[in-house]
Design an enzyme around this catalytic site. Sequence first.
Site, PDB file in Angstrom:
ATOM      1  N   CYS A  99     -28.879 -30.435   7.058  1.00  0.00           N
ATOM      2  CA  CYS A  99     -29.011 -28.970   7.174  1.00  0.00           C
ATOM      3  C   CYS A  99     -27.621 -28.421   7.503  1.00  0.00           C
ATOM      4  O   CYS A  99     -26.614 -29.034   7.280  1.00  0.00           O
ATOM      5  CB  CYS A  99     -30.014 -28.632   8.258  1.00  0.00           C
ATOM      6  N   ARG A 149     -36.145 -18.050  13.636  1.00  0.00           N
ATOM      7  CA  ARG A 149     -36.769 -19.366  13.806  1.00  0.00           C
ATOM      8  C   ARG A 149     -36.868 -19.723  15.278  1.00  0.00           C
ATOM      9  O   ARG A 149     -37.767 -20.438  15.694  1.00  0.00           O
ATOM     10  CB  ARG A 149     -35.898 -20.435  13.125  1.00  0.00           C
ATOM     11  N   ASP A 164     -26.006 -26.666  21.506  1.00  0.00           N
ATOM     12  CA  ASP A 164     -26.666 -25.440  21.030  1.00  0.00           C
ATOM     13  C   ASP A 164     -26.068 -24.178  21.638  1.00  0.00           C
ATOM     14  O   ASP A 164     -26.473 -23.080  21.272  1.00  0.00           O
ATOM     15  CB  ASP A 164     -28.170 -25.488  21.335  1.00  0.00           C
ATOM     16  N   ARG A 213     -28.294 -35.202   8.920  1.00  0.00           N
ATOM     17  CA  ARG A 213     -29.091 -35.451  10.123  1.00  0.00           C
ATOM     18  C   ARG A 213     -30.048 -36.597   9.815  1.00  0.00           C
ATOM     19  O   ARG A 213     -31.199 -36.401   9.487  1.00  0.00           O
ATOM     20  CB  ARG A 213     -29.811 -34.176  10.550  1.00  0.00           C
ATOM     21  N   LYS A 220     -38.134 -23.280  22.641  1.00  0.00           N
ATOM     22  CA  LYS A 220     -38.456 -23.688  21.262  1.00  0.00           C
ATOM     23  C   LYS A 220     -38.526 -25.208  21.166  1.00  0.00           C
ATOM     24  O   LYS A 220     -39.465 -25.773  20.615  1.00  0.00           O
ATOM     25  CB  LYS A 220     -37.390 -23.177  20.297  1.00  0.00           C
ATOM     26  N   ASN A 221     -37.513 -25.893  21.709  1.00  0.00           N
ATOM     27  CA  ASN A 221     -37.417 -27.334  21.485  1.00  0.00           C
ATOM     28  C   ASN A 221     -38.434 -28.137  22.290  1.00  0.00           C
ATOM     29  O   ASN A 221     -38.714 -29.280  21.957  1.00  0.00           O
ATOM     30  CB  ASN A 221     -35.987 -27.821  21.720  1.00  0.00           C
TER      31      ASN A 221
HETATM   32  C1  EPZ Z   1     -32.440 -31.635  18.843  1.00  0.00           C
HETATM   33  O1  EPZ Z   1     -32.159 -31.969  17.481  1.00  0.00           O
HETATM   34  C2  EPZ Z   1     -32.577 -30.132  18.876  1.00  0.00           C
HETATM   35  N1  EPZ Z   1     -33.683 -29.735  18.022  1.00  0.00           N
HETATM   36  C3  EPZ Z   1     -31.280 -29.479  18.392  1.00  0.00           C
HETATM   37  O2  EPZ Z   1     -31.436 -28.083  18.556  1.00  0.00           O
HETATM   38  C4  EPZ Z   1     -30.140 -29.947  19.290  1.00  0.00           C
HETATM   39  O3  EPZ Z   1     -28.933 -29.413  18.803  1.00  0.00           O
HETATM   40  C5  EPZ Z   1     -30.073 -31.473  19.280  1.00  0.00           C
HETATM   41  O4  EPZ Z   1     -31.350 -32.018  19.693  1.00  0.00           O
HETATM   42  C6  EPZ Z   1     -29.010 -32.016  20.231  1.00  0.00           C
HETATM   43  O5  EPZ Z   1     -29.274 -31.578  21.517  1.00  0.00           O
HETATM   44  C7  EPZ Z   1     -34.940 -29.876  18.516  1.00  0.00           C
HETATM   45  O6  EPZ Z   1     -35.152 -30.316  19.635  1.00  0.00           O
HETATM   46  C8  EPZ Z   1     -36.056 -29.428  17.603  1.00  0.00           C
HETATM   47  P1  EPZ Z   1     -30.370 -35.477  17.898  1.00  0.00           P
HETATM   48  P2  EPZ Z   1     -32.228 -33.516  17.022  1.00  0.00           P
HETATM   49  O7  EPZ Z   1     -31.327 -36.444  17.304  1.00  0.00           O
HETATM   50  O8  EPZ Z   1     -33.267 -34.206  17.801  1.00  0.00           O
HETATM   51  C9  EPZ Z   1     -27.492 -37.980  15.078  1.00  0.00           C
HETATM   52  C10 EPZ Z   1     -31.386 -25.850  17.936  1.00  0.00           C
HETATM   53  O9  EPZ Z   1     -30.465 -25.075  17.631  1.00  0.00           O
HETATM   54  N2  EPZ Z   1     -28.690 -38.775  14.769  1.00  0.00           N
HETATM   55  O10 EPZ Z   1     -30.147 -35.475  19.375  1.00  0.00           O
HETATM   56  O11 EPZ Z   1     -32.321 -33.529  15.533  1.00  0.00           O
HETATM   57  C11 EPZ Z   1     -27.597 -36.545  14.562  1.00  0.00           C
HETATM   58  O12 EPZ Z   1     -27.183 -36.470  13.210  1.00  0.00           O
HETATM   59  C12 EPZ Z   1     -31.393 -27.239  17.378  1.00  0.00           C
HETATM   60  O13 EPZ Z   1     -32.339 -25.566  18.704  1.00  0.00           O
HETATM   61  C13 EPZ Z   1     -28.556 -39.950  14.038  1.00  0.00           C
HETATM   62  O14 EPZ Z   1     -27.461 -40.314  13.627  1.00  0.00           O
HETATM   63  O15 EPZ Z   1     -30.780 -34.005  17.462  1.00  0.00           O
HETATM   64  C14 EPZ Z   1     -26.664 -35.814  15.485  1.00  0.00           C
HETATM   65  O16 EPZ Z   1     -25.344 -35.954  15.024  1.00  0.00           O
HETATM   66  C15 EPZ Z   1     -30.199 -27.513  16.490  1.00  0.00           C
HETATM   67  N3  EPZ Z   1     -29.665 -40.671  13.758  1.00  0.00           N
HETATM   68  C16 EPZ Z   1     -26.829 -36.544  16.819  1.00  0.00           C
HETATM   69  O17 EPZ Z   1     -27.389 -37.828  16.490  1.00  0.00           O
HETATM   70  C17 EPZ Z   1     -30.913 -40.304  14.180  1.00  0.00           C
HETATM   71  O18 EPZ Z   1     -31.903 -41.027  13.890  1.00  0.00           O
HETATM   72  C18 EPZ Z   1     -27.766 -35.863  17.796  1.00  0.00           C
HETATM   73  O19 EPZ Z   1     -28.972 -35.620  17.113  1.00  0.00           O
HETATM   74  C19 EPZ Z   1     -31.038 -39.109  14.905  1.00  0.00           C
HETATM   75  C20 EPZ Z   1     -29.914 -38.362  15.205  1.00  0.00           C
END
Ligand code: EPZ
Length: 429
Positions: free
Chosen positions: A117, A398, A306, A122, A22-23
Amino acid sequence: MERFVIQGGGRLVGEVPISGAKNAAVAILTATVLAEKPCIIENVPNIRDVSIILKILTDIGAVVQTIDRSTVMIDTKHVQKAEVPYEMARLYRASYYFLGVLLGRFGRASVAMPGGCDLGVRPIDLHIKAFEALGAKVSLEQGGMVDVKADNLIGTHIYMDGYSVGATINAILAAVKANGLTVIENAGKEPHIVDLANFLNSMGADIRGAGTDVIKIRGVSHLGGATYSIIPDQIETGTFMVAAAATRGNVLIKNVIPKHLECITAKLRKIGAVVEEFDDSIKVVRTGGLLKDNIKTMPHPGFPTDMQAQITVLLALAQGTSIITESIFDNRFRYVEHLRHMGAHIQVDGNIAIVEGGHPLKGAPVIATDLRAGAALIIAGLCAQGTTYIEDIYHIERGYEDMESKLCGLGADIKKIYTPDPLGMSQAL
Ligand code: EPZ
């Protein structure tokens, strides 16, 4: 309203195929906006997030043709619109990748930001910092629209002062056609980032170092079409591995990349499952007891966030007390209250969950609070005595293709049933 009804107590036995990741799919399908020729994408998972992306691509002017159940042709030559409205963007999280590709192609983009969410706030500050480093002006308009504009995107040095998969992906999407060299430091290393880089390179991009902390992108002026197959889903695989171990199963999981599963495999072996790796499949058998263990979620190649909810269910069945530390998201234990309804003894304190194992699970009505929490509740239902009802299964659909039929193929007693809303209100309200 649709829900899953699960009769627990059976073992999972047999073989199950894994779908495309998916990702990776949400990044790669969006990245076709950068191509000047048609792309054929294979091994696309048949899930709700993908359907939404294909709808958005069509809405902005792309031609999308389904070739077969997991292959699509996407021609974005005539895309003109550089805007994704809220009613579409709100339907899934990664709609912000349209900012990166539309900025990369047109020098402008306007995409509504979905709010926080089920995993907590996020923010997208790291995405915005990457765009600004490349020379874009970013403004937050009323109605939650994020506008980015750049006369010229200039290659630059981007230090990610927070680890972010999405921001790394968006930086790559915006930089791939920028003028000059972009170096991203403290970059995400997840397999789907590597998959995106490989896809873009097959279109003529020049990206090196994906999968390491430092990614170098030499901007190119044109990107052609490509035929590309998406990697198997690491988290779907991990979910079935845990389900097999939890149900004393014997399951051969096919179409996988064992290297992507190393941390999950190591943990399952430590907890008490036998895991056998083959070229493109993995076998999980559990006959003995389960042992407690401590888990800390980490960026790849560490234990994936995840997989946190799923492994917590397994440890709730183990002897002894386990400690789970969630270090990526600030609110990823909402499923615990539903596990407690099923008899699990788990205390949550901030980003730590203390799991007192050995208490048998009993079927109960529960609610999926997010995609992976829903998967964890399915595993709990499979192991519980009696019947479990899971509401809000749209979260699960999803990101998991044909979850119900794949589990039935392994002998699980799971059905999807439709129950009219007693108040006659539509789910959309
Ligand atoms: C990706 O989300 C995945 N989604 C998530 O999978 C996964 O849990 C996550 O990476 C971590 O591996 C997709 O790839 C579509 P991050 P993403 O940016 O990119 C903070 C699933 O179940 N952050 O690595 O949104 C954020 O709040 C989903 O498949 C900031 O502070 O995750 C989080 O605490 C859930 N500022 C941490 O970093 C930013 O600009 C990691 O988020 C961006 C993120």
